[in-house]
Design an enzyme around this catalytic site. Structure first.
Site, PDB file in Angstrom:
ATOM      1  N   CYS A  15       2.290   1.097  -1.004  1.00 30.87           N
ATOM      2  CA  CYS A  15       3.419   0.715  -0.119  1.00 30.87           C
ATOM      3  C   CYS A  15       4.595   1.661  -0.042  1.00 30.87           C
ATOM      4  O   CYS A  15       5.306   1.466   0.966  1.00 30.87           O
ATOM      5  CB  CYS A  15       3.820  -0.590  -0.892  1.00 30.87           C
ATOM      6  SG  CYS A  15       2.838  -1.950  -0.694  1.00 30.87           S
ATOM      7  N   LYS A  18       4.733   2.534   3.862  1.00 33.95           N
ATOM      8  CA  LYS A  18       5.432   1.618   4.905  1.00 33.95           C
ATOM      9  C   LYS A  18       6.330   2.453   5.595  1.00 33.95           C
ATOM     10  O   LYS A  18       7.130   3.464   5.049  1.00 33.95           O
ATOM     11  CB  LYS A  18       6.198   0.393   4.111  1.00 33.95           C
ATOM     12  CG  LYS A  18       5.228  -0.595   3.801  1.00 33.95           C
ATOM     13  CD  LYS A  18       6.123  -1.821   3.317  1.00 33.95           C
ATOM     14  CE  LYS A  18       5.337  -2.972   3.068  1.00 33.95           C
ATOM     15  NZ  LYS A  18       6.116  -4.163   2.585  1.00 33.95           N
ATOM     16  N   ARG A  47      11.240 -12.092   9.082  1.00 39.65           N
ATOM     17  CA  ARG A  47      11.169 -11.025   7.966  1.00 39.65           C
ATOM     18  C   ARG A  47      10.661 -11.637   6.716  1.00 39.65           C
ATOM     19  O   ARG A  47      10.947 -11.190   5.525  1.00 39.65           O
ATOM     20  CB  ARG A  47      12.547 -10.350   7.768  1.00 39.65           C
ATOM     21  CG  ARG A  47      13.215  -9.537   8.946  1.00 39.65           C
ATOM     22  CD  ARG A  47      14.461  -8.934   8.567  1.00 39.65           C
ATOM     23  NE  ARG A  47      15.058  -8.411   9.805  1.00 39.65           N
ATOM     24  CZ  ARG A  47      16.041  -7.942   9.497  1.00 39.65           C
ATOM     25  NH1 ARG A  47      16.795  -7.654   8.590  1.00 39.65           N
ATOM     26  NH2 ARG A  47      16.988  -7.403  10.609  1.00 39.65           N
ATOM     27  N   ASP A  48       9.675 -12.575   6.994  1.00 33.18           N
ATOM     28  CA  ASP A  48       9.065 -13.245   5.769  1.00 33.18           C
ATOM     29  C   ASP A  48       7.712 -12.566   5.474  1.00 33.18           C
ATOM     30  O   ASP A  48       7.334 -11.570   6.061  1.00 33.18           O
ATOM     31  CB  ASP A  48       8.778 -14.704   5.917  1.00 33.18           C
ATOM     32  CG  ASP A  48       9.062 -15.677   4.835  1.00 33.18           C
ATOM     33  OD1 ASP A  48       8.517 -14.971   3.766  1.00 33.18           O
ATOM     34  OD2 ASP A  48       9.873 -16.558   5.111  1.00 33.18           O
ATOM     35  N   ASP A  49       7.059 -13.001   4.648  1.00 34.58           N
ATOM     36  CA  ASP A  49       5.891 -12.353   3.941  1.00 34.58           C
ATOM     37  C   ASP A  49       4.601 -12.386   4.772  1.00 34.58           C
ATOM     38  O   ASP A  49       3.465 -11.472   4.835  1.00 34.58           O
ATOM     39  CB  ASP A  49       5.467 -12.806   2.425  1.00 34.58           C
ATOM     40  CG  ASP A  49       6.814 -12.293   1.535  1.00 34.58           C
ATOM     41  OD1 ASP A  49       7.015 -11.130   1.442  1.00 34.58           O
ATOM     42  OD2 ASP A  49       7.451 -13.006   1.000  1.00 34.58           O
ATOM     43  N   ASP A  66      -2.531  -6.505   5.203  1.00 28.26           N
ATOM     44  CA  ASP A  66      -1.910  -5.129   4.629  1.00 28.26           C
ATOM     45  C   ASP A  66      -3.157  -4.112   4.189  1.00 28.26           C
ATOM     46  O   ASP A  66      -4.175  -4.662   3.722  1.00 28.26           O
ATOM     47  CB  ASP A  66      -1.305  -5.496   3.337  1.00 28.26           C
ATOM     48  CG  ASP A  66      -0.038  -4.835   2.889  1.00 28.26           C
ATOM     49  OD1 ASP A  66      -0.070  -3.334   3.200  1.00 28.26           O
ATOM     50  OD2 ASP A  66       1.069  -5.267   2.615  1.00 28.26           O
ATOM     51  N   ASP A  89       0.680 -11.856  -0.201  1.00 29.14           N
ATOM     52  CA  ASP A  89       1.472 -12.415   0.707  1.00 29.14           C
ATOM     53  C   ASP A  89       1.252 -14.005   0.847  1.00 29.14           C
ATOM     54  O   ASP A  89       2.109 -14.838   1.169  1.00 29.14           O
ATOM     55  CB  ASP A  89       1.428 -11.876   2.030  1.00 29.14           C
ATOM     56  CG  ASP A  89       2.222 -10.506   2.277  1.00 29.14           C
ATOM     57  OD1 ASP A  89       3.046 -10.201   1.017  1.00 29.14           O
ATOM     58  OD2 ASP A  89       1.750  -9.761   2.982  1.00 29.14           O
ATOM     59  N   GLY A 136     -15.104  -7.882   8.387  1.00 31.10           N
ATOM     60  CA  GLY A 136     -14.129  -6.636   8.571  1.00 31.10           C
ATOM     61  C   GLY A 136     -14.472  -5.782   9.601  1.00 31.10           C
ATOM     62  O   GLY A 136     -14.964  -6.038  10.603  1.00 31.10           O
ATOM     63  N   HIS A 137     -13.605  -4.598   9.559  1.00 31.51           N
ATOM     64  CA  HIS A 137     -13.446  -3.781  10.568  1.00 31.51           C
ATOM     65  C   HIS A 137     -13.385  -2.372  10.078  1.00 31.51           C
ATOM     66  O   HIS A 137     -12.559  -2.098   9.262  1.00 31.51           O
ATOM     67  CB  HIS A 137     -12.568  -4.152  11.717  1.00 31.51           C
ATOM     68  CG  HIS A 137     -12.546  -2.826  12.724  1.00 31.51           C
ATOM     69  ND1 HIS A 137     -13.562  -3.039  13.599  1.00 31.51           N
ATOM     70  CD2 HIS A 137     -11.807  -2.070  13.328  1.00 31.51           C
ATOM     71  CE1 HIS A 137     -13.215  -2.021  14.567  1.00 31.51           C
ATOM     72  NE2 HIS A 137     -12.132  -1.429  14.255  1.00 31.51           N
TER      73      HIS A 137
END
Length: 345
Positions: A15, A18, A47-49, A66, A89, A136-137
């Site tokens: 993180c 970021k 601005r929440d999770d 994420d 989250d 997924g990707h």
């Protein structure tokens, strides 16, 4: 895995990679919003999770994403950490994990066994969370990056948001701080093996148990502590309408983190956090090392809960009984001149 294929530490792994909170705020403020959908209960403007979208009166989707570069040199462990972080989250919103999609960036010339180990670590954490890995990707890239897009469910009447705390609420933190400092120290061989092992245990511990236990009590607001640091996410919790006091001596800290701060082994992301959130904080008798811990970007950090004062001690005890280093670290106050006061007795 050959020496050439070993994942090396990134200067902005986890993180710490970021973008800064200040940069993001300026960008998001300029995006066109369109007509407000009444069923979008939580969007990026708060601005929440995670985002929350109401499907029925009793069911809402929780959506989050994420991913980041590695901060440890073992691919399997990296996969576990990245997945644990992404799943968090959903727990921060009071939800339950249902499905996850892999997001992969991987060099074409790297041993695919490395990728297999990353994905194995992530898949195990999705299964531990009770979710289903649904696809997924992937794209070819010059470096390794991995994470998840996660969908969960929550009762919209019982979901958590990050800025709905109330004066008098106790602030409960469920994991120790300092993983950013320890990863930086480890990158230059300055972290003891047992210190890094403790950091990895913390980063690979799902917030599932903490979230499930919290639902038994009156929790008014919640967030998970990640790249913007304890103080940065606390600033978001105050929402411009509340203040709080934090007791530095009550904040759980991983062994070796303050030592790393004293050795100036902190990250650029931590300094961005200080620049952005520092103007809202006043420290009283707090060491510089502890200040750095509180500004340290966390990867897969714990939950920070605003809990009714009548329930806080019982929740703290139950979390500790479950093996989590939880602690009541402060209290929310009515709005004052200084938003966040940190004191050390």
């Amino acid at each position: 895995m050959s020496k050439e294929d070993k994942i090396v530490f990134c200067t902005g792994g986890g993180c710490t990679a970021k973008l800064g909170a200040g940069v993001l705020s300026r960008i998001l403020e300029k995006l066109p919003r369109g007509e407000k959908d009444p069923d979008l209960l939580v969007g990026y403007d708060s601005r929440d999770d995670a985002a929350v979208y109401r499907i029925t009166d009793d069911i809402a989707l929780v959506q989050t994403v994420d991913f980041f570069p590695p901060m440890v040199d073992d691919p399997y462990t990296f996969g576990q950490i990245a997945a644990t972080n992404a799943l968090s989250d959903v727990y921060a919103m009071g939800g339950e994990v249902k499905t996850a999609l892999n997001l992969v960036c991987f060099p074409e010339d790297m041993d695919l066994n490395v990728l297999g180990e990353i994905l194995r670590g992530g898949a195990e954490k999705v299964a531990e969370a009770g979710g289903s890995l649904a696809g997924g990707h992937s794209i070819a890239d010059s470096g390794v990056k991995y994470g998840l897009s996660v969908t969960g469910l929550v009762d919209p009447h019982r979901m958590y948001t990050n800025d709905t705390g109330m004066p008098g609420d106790k602030l409960v933190l469920t994991k120790a701080l300092g993983v950013g400092l320890l990863c930086t120290a480890n990158r230059v061989s300055e972290a003891a093996p047992e210190e890094m092992e403790a950091a990895i245990r913390s980063m690979t511990t799902l917030n599932k148990t903490a979230a499930e236990l919290s639902r038994k009590y009156h929790v008014h607001a919640a967030t998970d502590v990640t790249g913007f640091s304890f103080l940065g996410h606390l600033h978001e919790m105050m929402g411009g309408k509340l203040s709080c006091i934090i007791y530095a001596d009550a904040v759980p800290v991983l062994p070796g983190a303050e030592k790393a701060a004293d050795a100036f082994l902190y990250t650029a992301a931590g300094q961005r956090n200080r620049n952005h959130t520092g103007p809202f904080v006043r420290f009283e008798n707090v060491s510089f090392a502890m200040e750095e811990v509180l500004f340290d970007p966390q990867t897969s950090g714990g939950l920070l809960l605003a809990v009714d004062p009548a329930d806080a001690a019982a929740l703290e005890q139950e979390l500790r009984t479950a093996g989590l280093p939880a602690s009541i670290v402060g209290e929310i106050l009515p709005k004052q001149e200084i938003e966040i006061t940190v004191i050390d007795k």
